[in-house]
Design an enzyme around this catalytic site. Structure first.
Site, PDB file in Angstrom:
ATOM      1  CE1 TYR A 268      -3.614   2.675   0.694  1.00 59.94           C
ATOM      2  CE2 TYR A 268      -1.964   3.543   2.196  1.00 59.94           C
ATOM      3  CZ  TYR A 268      -3.135   3.693   1.490  1.00 59.94           C
ATOM      4  OH  TYR A 268      -3.822   4.879   1.557  1.00 59.94           O
ATOM      5  CG  ASP A 303      -9.522  -1.523   0.717  1.00 58.79           C
ATOM      6  OD1 ASP A 303      -9.754  -0.313   0.862  1.00 58.79           O
ATOM      7  OD2 ASP A 303      -8.671  -2.127   1.391  1.00 58.79           O
ATOM      8  CE  LYS A 375     -10.604  -2.851   7.223  1.00 61.32           C
ATOM      9  NZ  LYS A 375      -9.480  -1.916   7.352  1.00 61.32           N
TER      10      LYS A 375
END
Length: 524
Positions: A268, A303, A375
Site C-alpha cells: 500500500y 481494496d 476484511k
C-alpha cells in the site's frame, strides 16, 4: 460456511507462484535494515520522549540517537551495539539520558570490537527483551479480558471509523459507536502522517482528518475502550496504522499499548504513498514479526486497488496481492487467524449482474483463505453523493458480507464523498448493518452457488487470471511488476519513492537483538 469448490491444482499453483514471486523480496528484506527498524529496536529497549528545543518542532529522542549513530559510524552494523557501548562508556542510566547527551554533542558513537562489543550486544539484548516481555504481557492481558467480557456474538465483526482530529472527541464517538453495536474501532490517522519519518509524541487535539498515531493516543483509546467493553459486555477491539515511513515503530507501540489490529499492507505505501519499495518491504517484514509476537491482526489494503483500477478487469490483481500478503505474513510468523486480508465491494452498480460478480469475488477470497479474518470494505468509488442510493448500496454490501461469510465488515457511510460522517450518519449506518445481520441471520448456510453457475465460473476465471499474472511476476520479478503499474495502475520504480535514503545494506557483523529475539521467539 459457504465455500467454492476451486480447482485444487490451480490453488496449489497459485500459492507456489506467490512464494516464488515473494521469496527474492524476502531475501532482499533480510539483507537490509532501515532507520525505522533501528528506531523500533531502541523503542523496545525503552527510549521515550522528544527533544523539545528544536526550532522547527519536537524531535523524538530515538530519531536523534539513530541519526547521530548513522552520521558517526553508519547503520550497517545496527544501532544497538554503538548505542549500548556509548551508554556504558559514559556511565549513563538510560537511553533517554544518552539521547540528551547526544543532542548536547557530548557523545561520539563507535562500533566496538572484542569484549566491549560482546558486553554492548548483551546489554542491548537484555533491554530489548524487557520490552518484548511487555508486549507479551499485553497479549496475555488481551486474552484474559476477552475471556472475561467475551467476543462479539456474531460474525462479521462490525468495524467503524472515528476521525475527528481530537483524541478526546474520538473517544466519545468510539464509545457511542460501541454502545450502538460496533465491535472494532478504527482511529484514523492525521492526513500525511505516513510520510513523516518520525512518530510524534503525546496526545492529539488538533489533527487534520484524524489524530496522529502516537503511543499516548494508543493508550488513551485502549483504556477508554476497556471501560466500554466492561459496560457492553464484549471486548471492543482498537485499530490503528502500522504503515508509512514509521511502520516498524508503530507496530512496536501498538504491541506495547495492546492495540488489537493494525493496517499493515506489503504494498500500500509503495503504490498510494510513493514510499520506496525496498524501504517498505524491509519495514513491513519487521513490523509483521512484531504483530505476530503481539497477537495483532493485520488489515491489508487490496481494496485500494479497486479505487484506481476497474473492479472487474483488475479483480485478479486483488487475488494476487492477497496471496503475496499471505506469503509475506507467514514468513514473518503471522498465523492465518491474524491475516485480515482486504477486498472490497467496488464494482460499478450500473453494470449488469454487478451483485453476482461481487458475490463471486467475495466467495473466491473466502474459499482461498478459509481461516483468515477477511476484511470486507464498503463501496466508495461509485458513491455519488445521493445518500439514498448510497444507503441502498451499503445494504447490498452488508448482505454480500453475510452471504459470503466475511469476518470483518467495515461500516459503509451513505455520506461517503459528501462530508466527514456525523454521529447521526454513523447511527444510521449501524442501523443498516444491524437490520441486515438480524434479517439475514445465517442465510449463508442456505446459499450454495451452482458448481457450473455464473458465480463459480467467474471465481474460477479470476483465479486463473491471478495464476497467469503470478507466473509473469515470477519471470519479471515483483519489483519490476510494481514498477510497471501492475497493481492499482501505479508505477513505482525500485529506486524511487520517499524514504529510499533510509535503507541500509547490512554488514556481516550486523546486530539487532530485536530481530534475533523475534525470530527465535525468545523472551530474554
Amino acid at each position: 460456511m459457504t465455500v467454492l469448490e476451486l480447482d485444487p491444482g490451480l490453488v496449489r499453483r497459485a500459492r507456489q507462484m506467490a512464494a516464488r514471486a515473494a521469496d527474492p523480496v524476502i531475501a532482499l528484506a533480510r539483507a537490509h535494515t532501515t532507520v525505522a527498524v533501528e528506531r523500533a529496536a531502541l523503542r523496545l529497549a525503552g527510549i521515550t520522549g522528544a527533544d523539545t528545543t528544536y526550532r522547527s518542532g519536537d524531535v523524538p529522542w530515538v530519531n536523534r540517537v539513530v541519526d547521530t549513530v548513522r552520521e558517526h559510524c553508519g547503520l550497517q552494523h545496527g544501532v544497538a551495539v554503538p548505542a549500548f557501548h556509548a551508554l556504558a562508556e559514559h556511565d549513563l542510566a538510560s537511553l533517554t539520558e544518552l539521547a540528551e547527551a547526544t543532542a548536547a554533542g557530548q557523545v561520539r558513537f563507535t562500533v566496538p570490537t572484542g569484549r566491549a562489543r560482546t558486553r554492548a550486544a548483551r546489554a542491548a539484548r537484555t533491554a530489548i527483551a524487557r520490552g518484548l516481555r511487555q508486549v507479551d504481557r499485553a497479549r496475555t492481558r488481551r486474552d484474559k479480558l476477552i475471556a472475561r467480557w467475551g467476543d462479539p456474538p456474531q460474525r462479521p465483526w462490525i468495524y467503524l471509523i472515528v476521525a475527528t482530529g481530537d483524541i478526546d472527541e474520538d473517544v466519545v464517538q468510539a464509545a457511542n459507536a460501541a454502545r450502538a453495536g460496533a465491535d472494532i474501532i478504527a482511529v484514523i490517522r492525521s492526513t500525511g502522517q505516513s510520510l513523516l519519518d518520525y512518530v510524534p509524541e503525546g496526545a492529539t487535539h488538533h489533527g487534520f482528518a484524524g489524530t496522529y498515531a502516537t503511543q499516548e493516543n494508543f493508550r488513551i483509546m485502549r483504556a477508554a475502550m476497556d471501560e466500554v467493553s466492561k459496560e457492553v459486555g464484549r471486548y471492543i477491539r482498537v485499530t490503528n496504522y502500522a504503515s508509512g515511513l514509521c511502520m516498524p515503530e508503530m507496530a512496536v507501540l501498538a504491541g506495547l499499548e495492546r492495540l488489537d489490529m493494525m493496517l499493515n499492507d506489503s504494498m500500500y505505501g509503495i503504490l498510494f504513498r510513493d514510499i520506496n519499495p525496498i524501504r517498505t518491504f524491509v519495514d513491513q517484514r519487521f513490523s509483521r514479526q512484531v504483530h505476530a509476537r503481539a497477537g495483532i491482526i493485520i488489515n491489508t489494503g487490496e481494496d485500494n486497488y479497486l479505487t484506481t483500477a476497474d473492479a472487474v478487469e483488475a479483480a485478479h490483481t486483488v487475488t494476487v496481492s492477497q496471496l503475496l500478503n499471505e506469503r509475506f505474513a507467514h514468513e514473518a510468523g503471522l498465523a492465518d487467524g491474524q491475516l485480515g486480508l482486504g477486498h472490497a465491494f467496488e464494482i460499478n452498480p450500473e453494470l449488469p449482474e454487478s451483485f453476482r460478480l461481487e458475490l463471486a469475488h467475495a466467495l473466491l477470497a473466502r474459499s482461498l483463505f478459509p481461516d483468515a479474518p477477511l476484511k470486507w470494505m464498503p463501496p466508495t468509488k461509485h458513491m455519488t453523493g445521493d445518500v439514498f442510493r448510497g444507503y441502498l448500496l451499503d445494504g447490498f454490501f452488508n448482505l454480500a458480507g453475510v452471504l459470503t461469510g466475511q469476518s470483518i465488515l467495515l461500516v459503509g457511510m451513505m455520506t461517503e464523498a459528501v462530508v466527514t460522517p456525523f454521529l447521526s450518519d454513523r447511527d444510521l449506518a449501524l442501523a443498516n448493518v444491524r437490520y441486515v445481520l438480524n434479517a439475514a441471520g445465517k442465510l449463508a448456510e442456505d446459499f450454495t452457488p451452482e458448481p457450473d453457475g455464473f458465480i463459480a465460473k467467474r471465481a474460477q476465471q479470476v483465479l486463473s487470471e491471478a495464476v497467469d499474472l503470478l507466473e509473469r511476476i515470477v519471470d519479471d520479478g515483483l519489483l519490476d511488476a510494481i514498477a510497471d503499474g501492475t497493481f492499482g495502475l501505479m508505477r513505482r520504480p525500485a529506486e524511487g519513492g520517499k524514504g529510499h535514503d533510509g535503507v541500509v545494506e547490512k554488514a556481516e557483523d550486523y546486530c539487532n537483538p530485536a530481530v534475533d529475539l523475534l525470530e527465535e521467539g525468545a523472551t530474554r
